[in-house]
Design a protein around this motif. Structure first.
Motif, PDB file in Angstrom:
ATOM      1  N   HIS A 797      30.168  -7.595   6.220  1.00  0.00           N
ATOM      2  CA  HIS A 797      30.326  -7.893   7.644  1.00  0.00           C
ATOM      3  C   HIS A 797      28.976  -8.230   8.282  1.00  0.00           C
ATOM      4  CE1 HIS A 797      32.675  -7.704  11.382  1.00  0.00           C
ATOM      5  NE2 HIS A 797      31.559  -7.251  11.937  1.00  0.00           N
ATOM      6  N   PHE A 798      27.900  -7.752   7.696  1.00  0.00           N
ATOM      7  CA  PHE A 798      26.566  -7.991   8.249  1.00  0.00           C
ATOM      8  C   PHE A 798      25.860  -9.173   7.579  1.00  0.00           C
ATOM      9  CE2 PHE A 798      27.582  -3.557   9.040  1.00  0.00           C
ATOM     10  CZ  PHE A 798      27.344  -3.465  10.395  1.00  0.00           C
ATOM     11  N   SER A 799      26.628  -9.904   6.796  1.00  0.00           N
ATOM     12  CA  SER A 799      26.086 -11.124   6.183  1.00  0.00           C
ATOM     13  C   SER A 799      26.430 -12.310   7.078  1.00  0.00           C
ATOM     14  CB  SER A 799      26.676 -11.340   4.792  1.00  0.00           C
ATOM     15  OG  SER A 799      26.340 -12.632   4.311  1.00  0.00           O
ATOM     16  N   PHE A 800      25.463 -13.185   7.314  1.00  0.00           N
ATOM     17  CA  PHE A 800      25.734 -14.381   8.120  1.00  0.00           C
ATOM     18  C   PHE A 800      26.189 -15.546   7.251  1.00  0.00           C
ATOM     19  CE2 PHE A 800      21.100 -13.763   7.681  1.00  0.00           C
ATOM     20  CZ  PHE A 800      20.807 -14.771   6.785  1.00  0.00           C
ATOM     21  N   ASN A 801      26.431 -15.284   5.967  1.00  0.00           N
ATOM     22  CA  ASN A 801      26.877 -16.347   5.066  1.00  0.00           C
ATOM     23  C   ASN A 801      28.386 -16.342   4.846  1.00  0.00           C
ATOM     24  OD1 ASN A 801      24.371 -17.590   4.469  1.00  0.00           O
ATOM     25  ND2 ASN A 801      23.840 -15.884   3.125  1.00  0.00           N
ATOM     26  N   VAL A 802      29.075 -15.322   5.344  1.00  0.00           N
ATOM     27  CA  VAL A 802      30.528 -15.247   5.168  1.00  0.00           C
ATOM     28  C   VAL A 802      31.175 -14.908   6.506  1.00  0.00           C
ATOM     29  CG1 VAL A 802      30.417 -14.571   2.746  1.00  0.00           C
ATOM     30  CG2 VAL A 802      30.409 -12.807   4.515  1.00  0.00           C
ATOM     31  N   LYS A 803      32.465 -15.218   6.605  1.00  0.00           N
ATOM     32  CA  LYS A 803      33.195 -14.926   7.833  1.00  0.00           C
ATOM     33  C   LYS A 803      33.315 -13.420   8.043  1.00  0.00           C
ATOM     34  CE  LYS A 803      36.093 -19.081   7.976  1.00  0.00           C
ATOM     35  NZ  LYS A 803      37.488 -19.596   7.991  1.00  0.00           N
ATOM     36  N   GLY A 804      33.415 -13.051   9.287  1.00  0.00           N
ATOM     37  CA  GLY A 804      33.576 -11.642   9.627  1.00  0.00           C
ATOM     38  C   GLY A 804      32.703 -11.292  10.811  1.00  0.00           C
ATOM     39  N   GLY A 805      31.443 -11.015  10.526  1.00  0.00           N
ATOM     40  CA  GLY A 805      30.542 -10.611  11.596  1.00  0.00           C
ATOM     41  C   GLY A 805      29.670 -11.724  12.136  1.00  0.00           C
ATOM     42  N   ARG A 806      29.647 -12.864  11.453  1.00  0.00           N
ATOM     43  CA  ARG A 806      28.754 -13.943  11.880  1.00  0.00           C
ATOM     44  C   ARG A 806      29.330 -14.706  13.072  1.00  0.00           C
ATOM     45  NH1 ARG A 806      29.566 -18.607   7.196  1.00  0.00           N
ATOM     46  NH2 ARG A 806      31.627 -19.332   7.895  1.00  0.00           N
ATOM     47  N   CYS A 807      28.476 -15.502  13.710  1.00  0.00           N
ATOM     48  CA  CYS A 807      28.920 -16.404  14.769  1.00  0.00           C
ATOM     49  C   CYS A 807      29.570 -17.612  14.107  1.00  0.00           C
ATOM     50  CB  CYS A 807      27.728 -16.834  15.629  1.00  0.00           C
ATOM     51  SG  CYS A 807      28.084 -18.195  16.762  1.00  0.00           S
ATOM     52  N   GLU A 808      30.818 -17.857  14.439  1.00  0.00           N
ATOM     53  CA  GLU A 808      31.525 -18.960  13.793  1.00  0.00           C
ATOM     54  C   GLU A 808      31.182 -20.314  14.397  1.00  0.00           C
ATOM     55  OE1 GLU A 808      33.216 -19.078  11.034  1.00  0.00           O
ATOM     56  OE2 GLU A 808      32.786 -16.945  10.780  1.00  0.00           O
ATOM     57  N   SER A 809      30.579 -20.301  15.574  1.00  0.00           N
ATOM     58  CA  SER A 809      30.199 -21.567  16.202  1.00  0.00           C
ATOM     59  C   SER A 809      29.124 -22.283  15.384  1.00  0.00           C
ATOM     60  CB  SER A 809      29.704 -21.331  17.627  1.00  0.00           C
ATOM     61  OG  SER A 809      29.294 -22.545  18.228  1.00  0.00           O
ATOM     62  N   CYS A 810      28.151 -21.503  14.891  1.00  0.00           N
ATOM     63  CA  CYS A 810      27.065 -22.091  14.092  1.00  0.00           C
ATOM     64  C   CYS A 810      27.177 -21.726  12.626  1.00  0.00           C
ATOM     65  CB  CYS A 810      25.699 -21.662  14.630  1.00  0.00           C
ATOM     66  SG  CYS A 810      25.417 -19.869  14.569  1.00  0.00           S
ATOM     67  N   LYS A 811      28.269 -21.023  12.242  1.00  0.00           N
ATOM     68  CA  LYS A 811      28.506 -20.592  10.857  1.00  0.00           C
ATOM     69  C   LYS A 811      27.375 -19.716  10.324  1.00  0.00           C
ATOM     70  CE  LYS A 811      32.141 -23.256  10.837  1.00  0.00           C
ATOM     71  NZ  LYS A 811      33.478 -22.668  11.040  1.00  0.00           N
ATOM     72  N   GLY A 812      26.754 -18.948  11.241  1.00  0.00           N
ATOM     73  CA  GLY A 812      25.712 -18.035  10.808  1.00  0.00           C
ATOM     74  C   GLY A 812      24.329 -18.634  10.678  1.00  0.00           C
ATOM     75  N   ASP A 813      24.200 -19.913  11.015  1.00  0.00           N
ATOM     76  CA  ASP A 813      22.875 -20.546  10.931  1.00  0.00           C
ATOM     77  C   ASP A 813      21.962 -20.120  12.071  1.00  0.00           C
ATOM     78  OD1 ASP A 813      23.468 -21.887   8.641  1.00  0.00           O
ATOM     79  OD2 ASP A 813      23.897 -23.809   9.592  1.00  0.00           O
ATOM     80  N   GLY A 814      22.556 -19.796  13.207  1.00  0.00           N
ATOM     81  CA  GLY A 814      21.747 -19.492  14.385  1.00  0.00           C
ATOM     82  C   GLY A 814      21.256 -20.748  15.069  1.00  0.00           C
ATOM     83  N   MET A 815      21.462 -21.880  14.402  1.00  0.00           N
ATOM     84  CA  MET A 815      21.016 -23.161  14.921  1.00  0.00           C
ATOM     85  C   MET A 815      22.062 -24.225  14.622  1.00  0.00           C
ATOM     86  SD  MET A 815      17.055 -23.235  13.695  1.00  0.00           S
ATOM     87  CE  MET A 815      15.882 -21.963  14.190  1.00  0.00           C
ATOM     88  N   LYS A 816      21.969 -25.312  15.346  1.00  0.00           N
ATOM     89  CA  LYS A 816      22.808 -26.469  15.070  1.00  0.00           C
ATOM     90  C   LYS A 816      21.925 -27.680  14.820  1.00  0.00           C
ATOM     91  CE  LYS A 816      27.038 -25.039  17.399  1.00  0.00           C
ATOM     92  NZ  LYS A 816      28.082 -25.404  18.383  1.00  0.00           N
TER      93      LYS A 816
END
Length: 1012
Positions: A797-816
């Motif tokens: 859940h604390f990984s930004f590389n998979v669905k769950g806890g990451r922001c789905e707008s940027c898919k965990g990149d933090g940037m666009k």
């Protein structure tokens, strides 16, 4: 324009609201510790703001792109010019990019070959012939003078594109000719009226390829003759035509005749002859034939072979481009290499049987093992070999059938089947899977030359364009410099040539001398451009490169210097150039040459801003800015500013090293590595690229430096031969080692670790925390918190590389990513999460009052203090190692796209050093680990390397920094020069021993530093 660049309140990254003034049109060096904020000021503030303002002033949609460029965190910048960045990031290096294309020299070569190249027949190797209408006119005059008999001007009518049994196009051709006043056809020595072939309103022959004929029955051979069925009779004329054609005669349309008494002197006669030539070329589809005294003289306006039917279109620059279908080799599509299935990769474990799954790709999900094995089993019964014995026990004949198939076609073979699947599939997944079993091989069609046979058959002075691009730049420069068109040309000649061109006749019949002058007019400036670019590249000591060298095989330093050369060649003025360590990959001998190039840029009224640590560059600067005093949050301030004397007097680290108050000393070595106490790793007969069949001895359990000027063969020896050999030996890598006879002493090592400057990732999702593995520990710590347990959050859940806890707008990149097309792509913070990477629920989970996004924003040094009481010793060890290699300032979540090559290399080094197995017997191979390091950082790195050696490991590195080299146990100095003049061992031994070798450039510089 103000004479200074005035910066007010710069706060980008760790910059602490600094304000300063930098003089314009000067060579300015920004220096300081690694992570002090130099690049933040130079690239992320000054250059970024200049680029944003440039975009704002563009019209239309291009100007709108400026909205995507975020402003630098600065109150204001005055005195900015249009800016160009020459850095180590955003370098696109592909096999389709070469030294020639990067510097635009290849573009000029293509233009030169299209203008003055002589095409040859790919089959016969003879020059192709081409005539212009005025040249045909002049040739007819010559023929007439030497031949009193009458001259016939003919047009060959047996031309494509007529098809078998299609008489209509041919009927139309003759009918049109007759309507325009042409009434006769010549076959052999006889002339017939067109009407003989137009009786009954039809054409009595058809065409196959380029030969007209009639087919009366399936048994009859093709013949050019009047159709007896339609004419209604077979007379003597028909027989004579049949006999003539059977003896190889061709039909011609008679355009006109010139008799002995014709003078062709007055304007009307000349105009009539020119008209006949144009008509002959029109009906002959670019060919005209002059018949005299029983001989045919063939003239064509297209390049054609005198021995065969090969015809070439006019030359164009596209023909010589390996990135264009017109010029690219059709087999490799211009890459010079092809991917071929490797039997060793298909069957890596030869102890297995076919029944046990020895053929590795058949074990994949995208292929049916059962179906293939069923067929192979029947083949084994047919050819009498077993599927139940180890592969190593099968005979060579059986292996050939397995891999390449059988002649009768019942079994394709594993390799052909995979290659066919690779060609035909549209699935990128399947392609990537098959590529695991493929290796790069020289293209069998073009042999690595990238171009097709037609392009390679065009020559200048007997050499093809490939001969030019395969020649070292230094030699090519000498050749072009001594070229008559370059050395004897004068600009004063140009107006006269232009006047002669304007005097050409309007119908295209200008004299051949004018056409020659026209070619020369074009050629002279092309050669000058080529010479100027070759000269600059030679002067910055890259003359050992060839124009054909792929950009993906170049080091970061070589690419940066080539980009610098391209800018100098452009001769722009009023530009702000921002450079990132141009000294990368440079031997101390060559520093002065790069400095001269930078001063040359400055003297063109440009502002040159350089981020640099090399002392020679700092001393040569007009103005120096020292940023610090420390790194990360301890940096970001202006420590000293002004001329060299001002920096030397300052209290910063830079001033201390420049004044000699601080220096890296040479540690006395108790054991001479020459004794070979721990044995040697030996390479015999190394002959890849420019290596001259050398034998190399590397002492084990020592710090060994491989030195030498650029292009001397260091990387070839260390990476292409030794590195690839060991990777295959220990890990089964598919890349083949470069040419050598033998390597011994490998049994002394348990593993090899190669650490280079390639990126740790190519997207913002990759960072130091994920690469080193310490992020796994951090996620486990967050999983153990009360809030996480309450919500049922697991580690993922604390990984930004998979669905769950990451922001789905940027898919965990933090940037666009915003594609800028004509500029480098821009990454902007995600509007949804503000760059935090996670959704709101995940950010509510905290450890010691910090959420996981705030943890990723910590520097390695801050993180070490923060987790000091966590009890996770592995995490603390990994963080401590980042500090040891000089990366304490680095933010844990800093995107890989923002890391330099040197930072990426030190992250890899820290990762390897933090692994639990530290028992020694490991060979570490590093490529310039000091890139981006201040002398104070080098001291820390040297301690790390020495610690590795003390544990019984061998550290082998390519290095140019004298402070590291003088502390090596053993030096192997290569040279004496680069390219063909390199590839030898100039000196080897301890630093003191190498310093005594006069012919060693490294030794001469070592001699100076060892005295201090």
């Amino acid at each position: 324009m103000k004479q200074v660049i005035k910066i007010q309140g710069a706060r980008t990254h760790n910059l602490k609201n600094i304000s300063l003034e930098i003089p314009r049109n000067k060579l300015v060096v920004l220096t300081g510790l690694s992570g002090s904020g130099k690049s933040s000021l130079a690239f992320d503030t000054i250059y970024a703001e200049a680029q944003r303002r440039y975009l704002e002033n563009l019209s239309g949609d291009l100007g709108k792109m400026a909205n995507f460029k975020s402003s630098a965190e600065v109150d204001g910048i005055e005195g900015l010019s249009p800016a160009i960045a020459i850095d180590q990031k955003n370098i696109i290096r592909t096999p389709r990019s070469t030294v020639g294309t990067m510097t635009e020299i290849y573009d000029y070569l293509r233009l030169l070959f299209s203008k003055i190249g002589t095409p040859h027949c790919p089959e016969c190797a003879v020059p192709l012939i081409k005539f212009s209408p005025p040249e045909i006119f002049n040739e007819i005059i010559k023929i007439k003078k030497n031949n009193p008999e009458k001259i016939l001007i003919l047009s060959p009518i047996s031309q494509k594109p007529f098809a078998v049994n299609r008489i209509e196009p041919y009927n139309q051709f003759l009918a049109e000719a007759k309507s325009e006043g042409f009434s006769k056809i010549k076959i052999a020595e006889n002339i017939y009226p067109i009407d003989e072939f137009l009786k009954n309103g039809s054409i009595p022959f058809t065409v196959n390829g380029s030969i007209p004929f009639t087919v009366n029955s399936a048994a009859d051979p093709p013949n050019f003759l009047p159709n007896s069925e339609k004419v209604g009779r077979v007379d003597e004329k028909t027989s004579s035509v049949r006999n003539a054609i059977s003896n190889g005669a061709s039909p011609y349309l008679l355009i006109g005749e010139i008799f002995a008494f014709d003078t062709i002197e007055n304007p009307e006669e000349k105009a009539h002859l020119k008209e006949m030539i144009n008509s002959a070329l029109k009906y002959g589809r670019g060919k005209a034939v002059i018949h005299c005294n029983g001989k045919n003289f063939i003239f064509t306006v297209r390049y054609s072979c005198s021995r065969c039917d090969f015809v070439s279109e006019n030359l164009s620059p596209k023909l010589f481009s390996f990135n264009h279908p017109l010029g690219a080799c059709p087999t490799c599509t211009g890459l010079g290499l092809v991917l071929k299935i490797s039997p060793d990769l298909i069957i890596p474990n030869k102890k297995l049987t076919l029944a046990e799954g020895a053929i590795k790709p058949w074990m994949s999900s995208w292929i049916s093992w059962a179906d293939n094995f069923h067929i192979l089993k029947s083949i084994s019964e047919k050819f009498n070999f077993s599927v139940d014995v180890p592969i190593s026990n099968l005979k060579r004949e059986a292996m050939d059938i397995i891999m390449r198939g059988e002649k009768n076609g019942g079994w394709k073979g594993v390799a052909p089947a995979l290659e066919e699947k690779y060609r035909e599939t549209n699935s990128e997944f399947v392609k990537s899977e098959i590529e695991q079993y493929m290796v790069k091989r020289l293209c069998p069609a073009c042999l690595g030359k990238r171009l097709n046979s037609r392009a390679l058959s065009v020559k200048i002075a007997g050499k093809s364009i490939n001969d030019f691009v395969q020649t070292p730049i230094k030699e090519l420069y000498i050749r072009f410099k001594n070229h008559p068109k370059h050395s004897k040309s004068k600009k004063a000649d140009y107006p006269a040539l232009r006047r002669r061109l304007r005097q050409g006749e309007p119908d295209g019949f200008a004299d051949s001398r004018t056409r020659l002058d026209s070619a020369r007019l074009v050629t002279v400036p092309i050669v000058k451009e080529i010479v100027s670019r070759l000269e600059i590249i030679s002067k910055i000591n890259l003359g050992y490169l060839t124009l054909s060298r792929s950009s993906d095989t170049l080091s970061a330093g070589e690419v940066e210097r080539l980009r610098l050369a391209a800018q100098i060649s452009a001769s722009l003025s009023g530009i702000l150039y921002v450079l990132d360590e141009p000294s990368i990959g440079l031997h101390p001998r060559d520093n002065e040459k790069i400095i001269k190039m930078l001063l040359r840029l400055r003297d063109l009224d440009n502002s040159v801003l350089v981020v640099e640590h090399e002392e020679a560059f700092i001393r040569a600067a007009d103005f120096v800015v020292d940023i610090g005093p420390g790194a990360g949050k301890f940096g970001g301030e202006v420590v000293a500013i002004g001329k060299l004397k001002d920096i030397v007097k300052s209290r910063g680290f830079t001033g201390a090293y420049l004044s000699g108050k601080l220096k890296i000393t040479r540690e006395k070595k108790k054991v001479d590595p020459k004794s070979g106490k721990n044995g040697f790793l030996e390479i015999f007969g190394a002959s890849e690229f420019n290596l001259k069949n050398i034998d190399v001895k590397i002492p084990i359990a020592k710090l060994v430096c491989l030195t030498g000027v650029s292009g001397s063969g260091k990387s070839t020896l260390l990476d292409d031969i030794l590195g690839r050999y060991l990777s295959k030996y220990f890990y089964g890598a598919k890349a083949e080692a470069g040419k050598h006879k033998k390597i011994s002493g490998v049994e002394n090592f348990k593993k090899v670790i190669r650490i280079d400057q390639s990126p740790i990732g190519r997207t913002p999702r990759s960072n130091a925390a994920t690469y080193t593995g310490l992020f796994n520990h951090i996620r486990e710590i967050f999983t153990a918190t009360k809030e996480a347990k309450k919500q049922g959050y697991r580690s993922g859940h604390f990984s930004f590389n998979v669905k769950g806890g990451r922001c789905e707008s940027c898919k965990g990149d933090g940037m666009k990513k915003i594609e800028m097309y004509f500029l480098s792509d821009v990454y902007l913070p995600c509007e949804e999460c503000g760059g935090a990477r996670y959704n709101e629920d995940t950010l509510k989970v905290k450890y010691r009052e910090k959420n996981i996004a705030e943890i990723l924003d910590l520097s390695a040094e801050e993180a070490l203090k923060f987790f000091s009481g966590s009890g996770d010793q592995a995490l603390l060890n990994q963080l401590a190692m980042l500090l040891k290699v000089g990366l304490g300032y680095l933010r844990l979540g800093q995107p890989a796209t923002n890391l330099s090559g040197g930072e990426a290399q030190r992250i890899k080094l820290a990762t390897e050093l933090s692994r639990p197995e530290k028992q020694g017997a490991t060979l570490y191979i590093l490529d310039e680990p000091t890139v981006g390091l201040h002398p104070e950082d080098m001291r820390n790195l040297l301690n790390v390397l020495s610690e590795l050696v003390e544990r019984g490991n061998t550290v082998l590195l390519i290095e140019h920094n004298l402070d590291i080299i003088k502390n090596a146990d053993w030096i192997i100095d290569m040279g004496p020069e680069g390219g063909d003049k390199g590839g030898e061992i100039v000196a080897e031994g301890t630093p003191e021993q190498v310093a005594k070798i006069k012919k060693s450039y490294t030794g001469q510089f070592l001699k100076k530093v060892l005295k201090h």
